[in-house]
Design a protein around this motif. Structure first.
Motif, PDB file in Angstrom:
ATOM      1  N   ASN A 113       0.412  -1.199   0.067  1.00 49.54           N
ATOM      2  CA  ASN A 113       0.651   0.232   0.023  1.00 49.54           C
ATOM      3  C   ASN A 113       1.131   1.446   0.444  1.00 49.54           C
ATOM      4  N   ILE A 114       1.632   1.210  -0.792  1.00 48.97           N
ATOM      5  CA  ILE A 114       2.251   3.012  -1.236  1.00 48.97           C
ATOM      6  C   ILE A 114       2.790   2.681  -2.204  1.00 48.97           C
ATOM      7  N   PHE A 115       3.302   4.592  -2.753  1.00 49.13           N
ATOM      8  CA  PHE A 115       3.894   4.750  -4.555  1.00 49.13           C
ATOM      9  C   PHE A 115       5.163   3.782  -4.575  1.00 49.13           C
ATOM     10  N   VAL A 116       5.071   3.399  -5.530  1.00 46.70           N
ATOM     11  CA  VAL A 116       6.429   2.907  -5.945  1.00 46.70           C
ATOM     12  C   VAL A 116       7.300   3.848  -7.242  1.00 46.70           C
ATOM     13  N   ASP A 139      12.850  14.747 -27.433  1.00 49.24           N
ATOM     14  CA  ASP A 139      13.940  14.965 -26.373  1.00 49.24           C
ATOM     15  C   ASP A 139      12.546  15.013 -24.876  1.00 49.24           C
ATOM     16  N   GLY A 140      12.022  13.393 -25.132  1.00 44.48           N
ATOM     17  CA  GLY A 140      10.671  13.699 -24.389  1.00 44.48           C
ATOM     18  C   GLY A 140      10.044  12.157 -24.170  1.00 44.48           C
ATOM     19  N   GLY A 141       9.432  11.958 -25.208  1.00 45.60           N
ATOM     20  CA  GLY A 141       8.511  11.213 -25.268  1.00 45.60           C
ATOM     21  C   GLY A 141       7.395  10.843 -25.167  1.00 45.60           C
ATOM     22  N   HIS A 142       6.672   9.603 -25.082  1.00 45.34           N
ATOM     23  CA  HIS A 142       5.696   9.467 -24.719  1.00 45.34           C
ATOM     24  C   HIS A 142       5.101   8.904 -23.209  1.00 45.34           C
ATOM     25  N   ILE A 143       6.342   8.305 -22.740  1.00 44.51           N
ATOM     26  CA  ILE A 143       5.794   7.988 -21.019  1.00 44.51           C
ATOM     27  C   ILE A 143       7.798   8.755 -20.651  1.00 44.51           C
ATOM     28  N   GLY A 144       7.249   9.220 -19.923  1.00 45.49           N
ATOM     29  CA  GLY A 144       7.990   9.945 -18.488  1.00 45.49           C
ATOM     30  C   GLY A 144       7.856   8.971 -16.975  1.00 45.49           C
ATOM     31  N   ASP A 145       8.881   9.118 -16.913  1.00 44.56           N
ATOM     32  CA  ASP A 145       8.392   7.433 -15.614  1.00 44.56           C
ATOM     33  C   ASP A 145       9.400   7.887 -14.642  1.00 44.56           C
ATOM     34  N   GLY A 146       9.629   7.504 -13.130  1.00 46.48           N
ATOM     35  CA  GLY A 146      10.811   7.817 -12.203  1.00 46.48           C
ATOM     36  C   GLY A 146      10.240   7.080 -11.583  1.00 46.48           C
ATOM     37  N   ILE A 147      11.063   6.587 -10.013  1.00 46.81           N
ATOM     38  CA  ILE A 147      10.603   5.577  -9.295  1.00 46.81           C
ATOM     39  C   ILE A 147      11.366   6.032  -8.401  1.00 46.81           C
ATOM     40  N   ARG A 148      10.498   6.460  -6.682  1.00 51.03           N
ATOM     41  CA  ARG A 148      11.269   7.277  -5.645  1.00 51.03           C
ATOM     42  C   ARG A 148      12.561   6.069  -5.044  1.00 51.03           C
ATOM     43  N   LYS A 194      14.988  -2.651  -7.715  1.00 49.89           N
ATOM     44  CA  LYS A 194      14.680  -3.559  -7.581  1.00 49.89           C
ATOM     45  C   LYS A 194      12.853  -4.593  -8.943  1.00 49.89           C
ATOM     46  N   GLY A 195      13.075  -3.567 -10.245  1.00 51.66           N
ATOM     47  CA  GLY A 195      12.909  -4.095 -11.111  1.00 51.66           C
ATOM     48  C   GLY A 195      11.327  -3.369 -11.191  1.00 51.66           C
ATOM     49  N   LEU A 196      10.926  -2.615 -10.727  1.00 51.83           N
ATOM     50  CA  LEU A 196      10.034  -2.271 -10.446  1.00 51.83           C
ATOM     51  C   LEU A 196       9.511  -1.106 -11.235  1.00 51.83           C
ATOM     52  N   GLY A 197      11.330  -0.645 -11.896  1.00 55.53           N
ATOM     53  CA  GLY A 197      10.715   0.216 -12.886  1.00 55.53           C
ATOM     54  C   GLY A 197      10.263  -0.343 -14.322  1.00 55.53           C
ATOM     55  N   THR A 198      10.343  -1.738 -15.058  1.00 54.70           N
ATOM     56  CA  THR A 198      10.139  -2.164 -15.511  1.00 54.70           C
ATOM     57  C   THR A 198       9.025  -2.176 -16.105  1.00 54.70           C
ATOM     58  N   ARG A 199       8.504  -2.991 -14.680  1.00 55.49           N
ATOM     59  CA  ARG A 199       6.995  -2.964 -14.720  1.00 55.49           C
ATOM     60  C   ARG A 199       6.303  -2.217 -14.834  1.00 55.49           C
ATOM     61  N   MET A 209      10.847   6.423 -26.106  1.00 56.17           N
ATOM     62  CA  MET A 209      10.542   7.135 -24.646  1.00 56.17           C
ATOM     63  C   MET A 209      12.435   7.265 -25.015  1.00 56.17           C
ATOM     64  N   CYS A 210      13.108   8.506 -24.079  1.00 53.74           N
ATOM     65  CA  CYS A 210      13.784   9.403 -23.872  1.00 53.74           C
ATOM     66  C   CYS A 210      14.358   8.635 -22.545  1.00 53.74           C
ATOM     67  N   CYS A 211      15.962   8.660 -22.079  1.00 47.68           N
ATOM     68  CA  CYS A 211      16.628   9.096 -21.192  1.00 47.68           C
ATOM     69  C   CYS A 211      18.093   9.715 -21.327  1.00 47.68           C
ATOM     70  N   ASP A 212      18.547   9.628 -20.567  1.00 47.30           N
ATOM     71  CA  ASP A 212      20.399  10.321 -20.514  1.00 47.30           C
ATOM     72  C   ASP A 212      20.699   9.009 -20.692  1.00 47.30           C
ATOM     73  N   LYS A 213      21.937   9.725 -21.303  1.00 49.08           N
ATOM     74  CA  LYS A 213      22.789   8.154 -21.504  1.00 49.08           C
ATOM     75  C   LYS A 213      23.633   7.596 -19.896  1.00 49.08           C
ATOM     76  N   ASP A 214      23.743   8.642 -19.158  1.00 49.79           N
ATOM     77  CA  ASP A 214      24.029   8.104 -17.959  1.00 49.79           C
ATOM     78  C   ASP A 214      22.934   7.478 -17.334  1.00 49.79           C
ATOM     79  N   ASN A 215      21.414   7.321 -17.889  1.00 50.59           N
ATOM     80  CA  ASN A 215      20.734   7.083 -16.890  1.00 50.59           C
ATOM     81  C   ASN A 215      20.678   5.047 -17.336  1.00 50.59           C
ATOM     82  N   ALA A 216      21.762   4.291 -17.027  1.00 54.57           N
ATOM     83  CA  ALA A 216      21.633   2.895 -17.418  1.00 54.57           C
ATOM     84  C   ALA A 216      20.640   2.269 -16.337  1.00 54.57           C
ATOM     85  N   ALA A 217      19.705   2.588 -15.593  1.00 50.57           N
ATOM     86  CA  ALA A 217      18.854   1.627 -14.928  1.00 50.57           C
ATOM     87  C   ALA A 217      18.178   2.026 -15.929  1.00 50.57           C
ATOM     88  N   SER A 218      17.783   3.287 -16.177  1.00 50.45           N
ATOM     89  CA  SER A 218      16.354   4.136 -17.032  1.00 50.45           C
ATOM     90  C   SER A 218      16.383   2.892 -18.286  1.00 50.45           C
TER      91      SER A 218
END
Length: 168
Positions: free
Chosen positions: A72-75, A91-100, A106-111, A130-139
Protein backbone atom coordinates in the motif's frame (compact mmCIF):
# COMPACT_ATOMS: atom_id res chain seq x y z
CA UNK A 1 1.49 -6.53 -7.12
CA UNK A 2 1.76 -3.24 -8.98
CA UNK A 3 -1.01 -1.26 -10.60
CA UNK A 4 -1.31 2.22 -12.04
CA UNK A 5 -3.86 4.46 -10.34
CA UNK A 6 -5.09 7.97 -10.83
CA UNK A 7 -4.67 10.20 -7.81
CA UNK A 8 -7.64 10.22 -5.43
CA UNK A 9 -8.04 11.63 -1.91
CA UNK A 10 -7.65 8.16 -0.42
CA UNK A 11 -4.04 8.16 -1.69
CA UNK A 12 -2.95 11.35 0.07
CA UNK A 13 -0.81 9.43 2.64
CA UNK A 14 0.92 7.43 -0.12
CA UNK A 15 1.52 10.59 -2.16
CA UNK A 16 2.93 12.54 0.77
CA UNK A 17 5.17 9.65 1.81
CA UNK A 18 6.65 9.25 -1.67
CA UNK A 19 7.02 12.95 -2.41
CA UNK A 20 8.45 13.77 1.02
CA UNK A 21 11.09 11.07 0.54
CA UNK A 22 11.93 12.18 -2.98
CA UNK A 23 12.05 15.88 -2.08
CA UNK A 24 14.37 15.17 0.86
CA UNK A 25 17.00 13.74 -1.51
CA UNK A 26 17.30 17.04 -3.36
CA UNK A 27 17.33 15.26 -6.71
CA UNK A 28 15.19 16.22 -9.68
CA UNK A 29 11.85 14.41 -9.51
CA UNK A 30 10.78 12.68 -12.72
CA UNK A 31 8.30 12.78 -14.33
CA UNK A 32 7.98 16.56 -14.37
CA UNK A 33 4.18 16.28 -14.16
CA UNK A 34 4.38 15.23 -10.49
CA UNK A 35 6.61 18.11 -9.47
CA UNK A 36 5.08 21.03 -11.37
CA UNK A 37 2.72 21.91 -8.46
CA UNK A 38 2.99 21.74 -4.68
CA UNK A 39 1.68 18.33 -3.63
CA UNK A 40 0.60 19.71 -0.24
CA UNK A 41 -2.30 21.54 -1.95
CA UNK A 42 -4.09 18.34 -2.93
CA UNK A 43 -6.93 19.74 -5.06
CA UNK A 44 -4.69 22.00 -7.17
CA UNK A 45 -2.06 19.27 -7.40
CA UNK A 46 -4.54 16.63 -8.56
CA UNK A 47 -6.06 19.04 -11.07
CA UNK A 48 -2.61 19.74 -12.54
CA UNK A 49 -1.92 16.08 -13.33
CA UNK A 50 -3.83 15.93 -16.61
CA UNK A 51 -3.79 18.19 -19.59
CA UNK A 52 -6.86 17.66 -21.75
CA UNK A 53 -6.07 20.02 -24.63
CA UNK A 54 -2.91 21.14 -26.37
CA UNK A 55 -1.96 24.72 -25.56
CA UNK A 56 0.90 25.01 -28.02
CA UNK A 57 3.51 24.15 -25.41
CA UNK A 58 1.93 21.14 -23.70
CA UNK A 59 0.07 18.19 -25.21
CA UNK A 60 -2.78 16.15 -23.72
CA UNK A 61 -1.42 13.77 -21.11
CA UNK A 62 -2.37 11.46 -18.24
CA UNK A 63 -0.49 10.91 -15.00
CA UNK A 64 -0.65 7.70 -13.01
CA UNK A 65 0.93 6.65 -9.74
CA UNK A 66 2.32 3.15 -9.38
CA UNK A 67 0.77 1.52 -6.34
CA UNK A 68 2.32 -1.54 -4.73
CA UNK A 69 -0.93 -3.10 -3.53
CA UNK A 70 0.80 -5.55 -1.18
CA UNK A 71 2.53 -2.78 0.79
CA UNK A 72 0.00 0.00 0.00
CA UNK A 73 2.70 2.48 -1.08
CA UNK A 74 3.42 4.52 -4.18
CA UNK A 75 6.66 3.28 -5.72
CA UNK A 76 6.73 5.71 -8.64
CA UNK A 77 4.79 7.53 -11.30
CA UNK A 78 4.34 7.75 -15.06
CA UNK A 79 3.17 10.57 -17.29
CA UNK A 80 1.83 9.53 -20.69
CA UNK A 81 1.74 12.12 -23.43
CA UNK A 82 -1.06 11.26 -25.87
CA UNK A 83 0.68 12.96 -28.80
CA UNK A 84 4.11 14.42 -29.43
CA UNK A 85 5.00 17.97 -30.31
CA UNK A 86 8.36 18.93 -31.79
CA UNK A 87 10.05 19.20 -28.40
CA UNK A 88 8.73 15.85 -27.12
CA UNK A 89 9.69 14.15 -30.38
CA UNK A 90 13.24 15.35 -29.88
CA UNK A 91 13.57 14.82 -26.13
CA UNK A 92 10.80 13.59 -23.88
CA UNK A 93 8.77 11.02 -25.74
CA UNK A 94 5.40 9.54 -24.87
CA UNK A 95 6.26 8.25 -21.38
CA UNK A 96 8.03 10.00 -18.56
CA UNK A 97 8.64 7.77 -15.56
CA UNK A 98 10.35 7.71 -12.22
CA UNK A 99 10.81 5.37 -9.27
CA UNK A 100 11.12 6.83 -5.77
CA UNK A 101 14.67 6.55 -4.39
CA UNK A 102 14.08 3.80 -1.79
CA UNK A 103 12.42 1.51 -4.36
CA UNK A 104 15.07 1.58 -7.09
CA UNK A 105 17.02 -1.49 -8.12
CA UNK A 106 14.12 -3.89 -7.48
CA UNK A 107 12.83 -4.28 -11.05
CA UNK A 108 9.82 -2.07 -10.38
CA UNK A 109 10.62 0.34 -13.22
CA UNK A 110 10.42 -2.44 -15.79
CA UNK A 111 6.97 -3.49 -14.58
CA UNK A 112 5.77 0.10 -14.27
CA UNK A 113 6.72 0.82 -17.89
CA UNK A 114 4.92 -2.37 -18.98
CA UNK A 115 1.79 -1.07 -17.25
CA UNK A 116 2.26 2.33 -18.91
CA UNK A 117 2.50 0.62 -22.29
CA UNK A 118 -0.85 -1.04 -21.60
CA UNK A 119 -2.28 2.45 -21.03
CA UNK A 120 -0.69 3.55 -24.31
CA UNK A 121 -2.49 0.66 -26.03
CA UNK A 122 -5.80 1.89 -24.57
CA UNK A 123 -5.03 5.35 -25.95
CA UNK A 124 -4.22 3.94 -29.40
CA UNK A 125 -0.51 4.77 -29.20
CA UNK A 126 1.22 1.89 -30.99
CA UNK A 127 4.67 3.37 -31.57
CA UNK A 128 5.97 4.70 -28.27
CA UNK A 129 9.00 6.95 -27.93
CA UNK A 130 10.92 6.91 -24.65
CA UNK A 131 14.00 9.00 -23.89
CA UNK A 132 16.56 8.94 -21.11
CA UNK A 133 19.87 10.57 -20.30
CA UNK A 134 22.73 8.43 -21.59
CA UNK A 135 24.21 8.18 -18.09
CA UNK A 136 20.97 6.69 -16.70
CA UNK A 137 21.77 3.04 -17.39
CA UNK A 138 18.95 1.77 -15.16
CA UNK A 139 16.34 3.69 -17.16
CA UNK A 140 17.80 2.49 -20.45
CA UNK A 141 17.63 -1.13 -19.21
CA UNK A 142 13.96 -0.80 -18.27
CA UNK A 143 13.16 0.63 -21.70
CA UNK A 144 15.06 -2.15 -23.51
CA UNK A 145 13.40 -4.83 -21.36
CA UNK A 146 10.07 -3.49 -22.60
CA UNK A 147 11.08 -3.76 -26.26
CA UNK A 148 12.80 -0.41 -26.72
CA UNK A 149 15.16 -0.14 -29.67
CA UNK A 150 17.73 2.63 -29.63
CA UNK A 151 17.18 4.96 -32.57
CA UNK A 152 19.88 7.50 -31.83
CA UNK A 153 21.60 9.74 -29.33
CA UNK A 154 21.27 13.49 -29.38
CA UNK A 155 22.63 16.26 -27.22
CA UNK A 156 20.15 18.43 -25.32
CA UNK A 157 21.60 21.35 -23.36
CA UNK A 158 24.96 19.60 -23.26
CA UNK A 159 23.50 16.30 -22.02
CA UNK A 160 23.59 13.17 -24.22
CA UNK A 161 20.05 11.77 -24.53
CA UNK A 162 19.13 8.35 -25.90
CA UNK A 163 15.92 7.97 -27.92
CA UNK A 164 14.22 4.55 -27.97
CA UNK A 165 11.17 3.37 -29.92
CA UNK A 166 8.88 0.61 -28.71
CA UNK A 167 6.74 -0.75 -31.56
CA UNK A 168 3.61 -2.56 -30.40
Amino acid sequence: MLKLVRLEKKYIPQLNDMMDEWTATGERIIPWAIRKRDYHDFEAYRDSLEITESDGRHVPDSTFFCLDTDRNIFVGAVNIRHTLNEGLLKDGGHIGDGIRPSERGKGLGTRMIALALEECDRLGIRDVLMCCDKDNAASARTIVKNGGVLENEIEVNGVPVQRYWIHR
